[in-house]
Design an enzyme around this catalytic site. Structure first.
Site, PDB file in Angstrom:
ATOM      1  N   SER B 119     -81.771  40.184 -63.763  1.00 20.78           N
ATOM      2  CA  SER B 119     -81.942  41.002 -62.569  1.00 20.78           C
ATOM      3  C   SER B 119     -83.113  41.971 -62.699  1.00 20.78           C
ATOM      4  O   SER B 119     -83.597  42.498 -61.707  1.00 20.78           O
ATOM      5  CB  SER B 119     -80.651  41.783 -62.287  1.00 20.78           C
ATOM      6  OG  SER B 119     -80.450  42.770 -63.263  1.00 20.78           O
ATOM      7  N   LYS B 157     -80.610  49.164 -63.545  1.00 15.84           N
ATOM      8  CA  LYS B 157     -81.425  49.065 -62.324  1.00 15.84           C
ATOM      9  C   LYS B 157     -82.370  50.253 -62.227  1.00 15.84           C
ATOM     10  O   LYS B 157     -82.131  51.308 -62.814  1.00 15.84           O
ATOM     11  CB  LYS B 157     -80.532  49.066 -61.069  1.00 15.84           C
ATOM     12  CG  LYS B 157     -79.640  47.836 -60.923  1.00 15.84           C
ATOM     13  CD  LYS B 157     -80.416  46.626 -60.468  1.00 15.84           C
ATOM     14  CE  LYS B 157     -79.471  45.450 -60.211  1.00 15.84           C
ATOM     15  NZ  LYS B 157     -78.631  45.145 -61.383  1.00 15.84           N
TER      16      LYS B 157
END
Lengths: 199, 199
Positions: B119, B157
DNA sequence: CTGGAGGAGAACGAATCGAGAACGATCCAC
DNA sequence: GTGGATCGTTCTCGATTCGTTCTCCTCCAG
């Protein structure tokens, strides 16, 4: 892999000779120093040392046995400079050193370069990253190598070697693979580790 | 499982030999040191030490008995487990440690996670990479954080904090940013280093 | 009596080491 | 340059040592 007793003896003898005479002995000379009568037997030991990365390969040259300078500290490697597509390695004025955890290197001689440019960005190698390179002159297809092109410029690319041609593949949609003749590309090492600081 | 007296004796003798000669003895040599007459008997003890993880296995190599070296360095950080988008940190059964060069960490408390999933691939963080996280509960906009979401799952993230909302931005064209309420997101640390081994 | 620790010895395959010969490549004196 | 001596490389062959496995033995505690 550890050395056998005989291999260690050959290495010690080589170091002694280098300290005494400043240059490498011939295989015949080494045989006499070690009490051997066969160059062929000795040659196998030297090949083992080359495989360990302790000695540079002597491709047919006379007195070609050269010791590889090894770093004293176990966890530091020489930081030779910067590498970028399209330019020679930008050598540092004085070779710096950098700490590298054992996990990021191999047991063979390694050095560190700092990457400039984004030609390998899609392989997770960004501008400013440090890459650990194992000193080696051959690579397997698909490995990422530091390669000297036509003796002029050094670049970090994925390598594909086929009969009669060598392709260097960047990892960046904006750049295209380039095909060279095998003699134009000299592998200087293979990527074995990478690290990045964010602060 | 504790060692038997004889096994302890063999281990001590191995350590002594390594300190004296810098390399492993042969089984015959060990037999003489211990007053044994049978290699086969000694071999059983060595096998027991291998099973205990105190000695590296010697797969047929001569002088292959090598002690396992345990590094207790200053440069080690706890390796807590794996982090992936969408799942809690997968904790290791027992906290492992990993060597990290000082350049990759800060002076404040840090720990290490191994990344699973892609990701953050476009930020140069790939599956299998190790990331160094500084233990911290606040972050500046644009920093990459390890964040606990609704107390359930932890993810790596890039963070954007605005009045009334927090956005976690992946670095992968296939994934979309997600917006949360500020109270749903607990920052567990900020990315300060990353490293990857290729071999 | 039973099971485990410890040892002796034989047998086998593999690793190590060396000798020697043959072949090209390299180097050096001329 | 050129030729011959030197040198590195490769190969085969043999000998020895070494790690491994196996069977059989003794001793001793439970």
């Amino acid at each position: 892999m550890p050395l056998t007793p005989r291999q260690q003896q050959v290495l010690d003898c080589l170091r002694q000779h280098a300290a005494d005479f400043g240059r490498a002995p011939t295989l015949d000379g080494l045989c006499r120093l070690l009490g051997l009568r066969s160059r062929g037997s000795l040659h196998k030991h030297v090949q083992a040392l080359i495989a360990e990365g302790l000695v540079e390969p002597l491709n047919g040259r006379h007195r070609g046995i050269h010791l590889v300078t090894q770093s004293t500290d176990e966890n530091t490697l020489p930081l030779l400079g910067k590498i970028a597509a399209g330019r020679p390695i930008e050598a540092l004025p004085q070779p710096d050193t950098i700490e590298i955890p054992p996990r990021l290197r191999t047991s063979r001689p390694c050095y560190v370069l700092q990457v400039t440019g984004d030609s390998m960005a899609e392989a997770g190698i960004l501008d400013g990253d440090f890459v650990v390179i194992e000193r080696r002159e051959t690579a397997r297809n698909g490995e990422i190598v530091a390669a000297l092109i036509r003796g002029e410029e050094t670049t970090l690319k994925r390598i594909i070697q086929e009969p009669g041609q060598v392709t260097l593949v960047p990892a960046n949609r904006g750049l295209l693979p380039v095909v060279y003749a095998p003699e134009e590309v000299a592998i200087q090492g293979v990527l074995v580790g990478q690290m990045r600081a964010y602060h």
